[in-house]
Design a protein around this motif. Structure first.
Motif, PDB file in Angstrom:
ATOM      1  N   GLN A  17      -3.014   3.172 -10.996  1.00 31.41           N
ATOM      2  CA  GLN A  17      -1.859   1.856 -10.936  1.00 31.41           C
ATOM      3  C   GLN A  17      -2.309   0.974 -10.043  1.00 31.41           C
ATOM      4  O   GLN A  17      -1.594  -0.168  -9.784  1.00 31.41           O
ATOM      5  CB  GLN A  17      -0.741   2.470 -11.080  1.00 31.41           C
ATOM      6  N   THR A  18      -3.429   1.141  -9.357  1.00 34.55           N
ATOM      7  CA  THR A  18      -3.978   0.291  -8.155  1.00 34.55           C
ATOM      8  C   THR A  18      -4.392  -1.002  -9.125  1.00 34.55           C
ATOM      9  O   THR A  18      -5.081  -0.846  -9.864  1.00 34.55           O
ATOM     10  CB  THR A  18      -4.923   0.775  -7.295  1.00 34.55           C
ATOM     11  N   SER A  19      -3.558  -2.225  -8.656  1.00 36.65           N
ATOM     12  CA  SER A  19      -3.889  -3.350  -9.421  1.00 36.65           C
ATOM     13  C   SER A  19      -3.179  -4.861  -9.003  1.00 36.65           C
ATOM     14  O   SER A  19      -2.612  -4.368  -7.922  1.00 36.65           O
ATOM     15  CB  SER A  19      -3.229  -3.183 -10.939  1.00 36.65           C
ATOM     16  N   VAL A  20      -3.356  -5.809  -9.428  1.00 35.42           N
ATOM     17  CA  VAL A  20      -2.503  -6.775  -9.276  1.00 35.42           C
ATOM     18  C   VAL A  20      -1.620  -7.195 -10.459  1.00 35.42           C
ATOM     19  O   VAL A  20      -2.000  -7.033 -11.826  1.00 35.42           O
ATOM     20  CB  VAL A  20      -3.578  -8.197  -9.215  1.00 35.42           C
ATOM     21  N   VAL A  45       0.795  -1.192  -0.076  1.00 33.09           N
ATOM     22  CA  VAL A  45      -0.050  -0.011   0.005  1.00 33.09           C
ATOM     23  C   VAL A  45       1.013   1.280   0.001  1.00 33.09           C
ATOM     24  O   VAL A  45       1.724   1.342   0.900  1.00 33.09           O
ATOM     25  CB  VAL A  45      -0.916  -0.023   1.195  1.00 33.09           C
ATOM     26  N   THR A  46       0.805   2.126  -1.015  1.00 29.71           N
ATOM     27  CA  THR A  46       1.421   3.319  -1.130  1.00 29.71           C
ATOM     28  C   THR A  46       0.908   4.596  -1.232  1.00 29.71           C
ATOM     29  O   THR A  46      -0.480   4.467  -1.328  1.00 29.71           O
ATOM     30  CB  THR A  46       2.676   3.114  -2.133  1.00 29.71           C
ATOM     31  N   GLU A  47       1.437   5.772  -1.249  1.00 29.57           N
ATOM     32  CA  GLU A  47       0.533   7.009  -1.557  1.00 29.57           C
ATOM     33  C   GLU A  47       0.835   7.263  -2.804  1.00 29.57           C
ATOM     34  O   GLU A  47       2.026   7.153  -3.339  1.00 29.57           O
ATOM     35  CB  GLU A  47       0.804   7.821  -0.602  1.00 29.57           C
ATOM     36  N   THR A 100       1.571  -9.429  -7.217  1.00 29.84           N
ATOM     37  CA  THR A 100       1.628  -8.643  -6.301  1.00 29.84           C
ATOM     38  C   THR A 100       0.351  -7.718  -6.155  1.00 29.84           C
ATOM     39  O   THR A 100       0.048  -6.996  -7.181  1.00 29.84           O
ATOM     40  CB  THR A 100       2.843  -7.598  -6.408  1.00 29.84           C
ATOM     41  N   ARG A 101      -0.265  -7.688  -5.041  1.00 34.12           N
ATOM     42  CA  ARG A 101      -1.402  -6.523  -4.867  1.00 34.12           C
ATOM     43  C   ARG A 101      -0.978  -5.389  -4.456  1.00 34.12           C
ATOM     44  O   ARG A 101      -0.203  -5.095  -3.504  1.00 34.12           O
ATOM     45  CB  ARG A 101      -2.611  -7.168  -4.207  1.00 34.12           C
ATOM     46  N   LEU A 102      -1.169  -4.340  -5.422  1.00 32.55           N
ATOM     47  CA  LEU A 102      -0.417  -3.055  -5.096  1.00 32.55           C
ATOM     48  C   LEU A 102      -1.944  -1.976  -4.915  1.00 32.55           C
ATOM     49  O   LEU A 102      -2.896  -1.797  -5.682  1.00 32.55           O
ATOM     50  CB  LEU A 102       0.230  -2.490  -6.233  1.00 32.55           C
TER      51      LEU A 102
END
Lengths: 111, 111
Positions: free
Chosen positions: B85-88, B12-14, B106-108
């Motif tokens: 860009q939230t995606s797997v 999880v990022t910003e 990778t789940r982002l």
């Protein structure tokens, strides 16, 4: 690479054969037909591929029409564990080997 | 299973922060790929590599860069992450035209 068309979803009774169709009317002479499946959120898994002859392995059979414009993946005795999204892909036999995935067919095997 | 791992598995990022995803293989395969998977789109190819320091763009490469300094590692970088860009993200490897082996994903999440 040629595009493919698949039904969005299908149901199959457990123990029966599951027949998943795929249309690839613009397929070129050097393009193979590949099938992958994706179970739940796992990475896709290779099933089978073929050029123009029918193919069979321990997982499935692949029937390609004589004009190569369509194919059918057959799971001979579907089980609940075969519930997955199935992708039909066509790709050139040489080059960089990259796939173009569509949205696939969501197969649900019913108890 | 093919020796392919992805790290991190979850992140999880910003918005606006750089992110690097790593794909590592122990199969010595020549080809490596990065895909993203979003609902309604299936898997879409971002970038691929056909050898050390040899990479090329896929369908959805904007906002992503890759590097491959050695056979076993293929890095995907989001220079400035955005919510879109939230995606797997899936990495895959292959050696020939036969099949690709996919990593676990990778789940982002970009907030």
């Amino acid at each position: 690479d040629a595009k493919t068309t698949q039904p969005t979803s299908m149901d199959c009774a457990e123990g029966r054969a599951a027949n998943l169709p795929c249309n690839h009317s613009t397929i070129s002479g050097n393009e193979y037909v590949y099938w992958y499946r994706q179970i739940h959120s796992q990475g896709p898994q290779y099933i089978i591929h073929g050029l123009k002859n029918n193919e069979t392995n321990e997982m499935a059979s692949l029937i390609i029409t004589e004009d190569r414009k369509s194919s059918t993946l057959i799971l001979p005795h579907a089980t609940l564990r075969d519930t997955a999204v199935y992708y039909c892909i066509v790709r050139a036999a040489s080059g960089t080997y990259k796939y173009i995935f569509g949205t696939g067919t969501r197969l649900k095997v019913l108890a | 299973d093919a020796g392919i791992t992805q790290s991190p598995r979850h992140k999880v990022t910003e918005t606006g922060t750089p992110v690097t995803l790593r794909c590592h293989q122990t199969e010595n395969h020549r080809y490596m790929y990065w895909y993203r998977q979003d609902p309604g789109h299936g898997l879409r190819l971002i970038h691929y590599s056909y050898g050390v320091k040899d990479t090329d763009k896929g369908e959805v490469s904007d906002g992503y860069s890759v590097s491959r300094s050695k056979t076993e590692d293929f890095l995907l970088t989001l220079e400035s992450a955005t919510s879109s860009q939230t995606s797997v993200y899936f990495c895959a490897i292959s050696e020939s035209e036969v099949e690709e082996y996919f990593g676990p994903g990778t789940r982002l999440t970009v907030l």
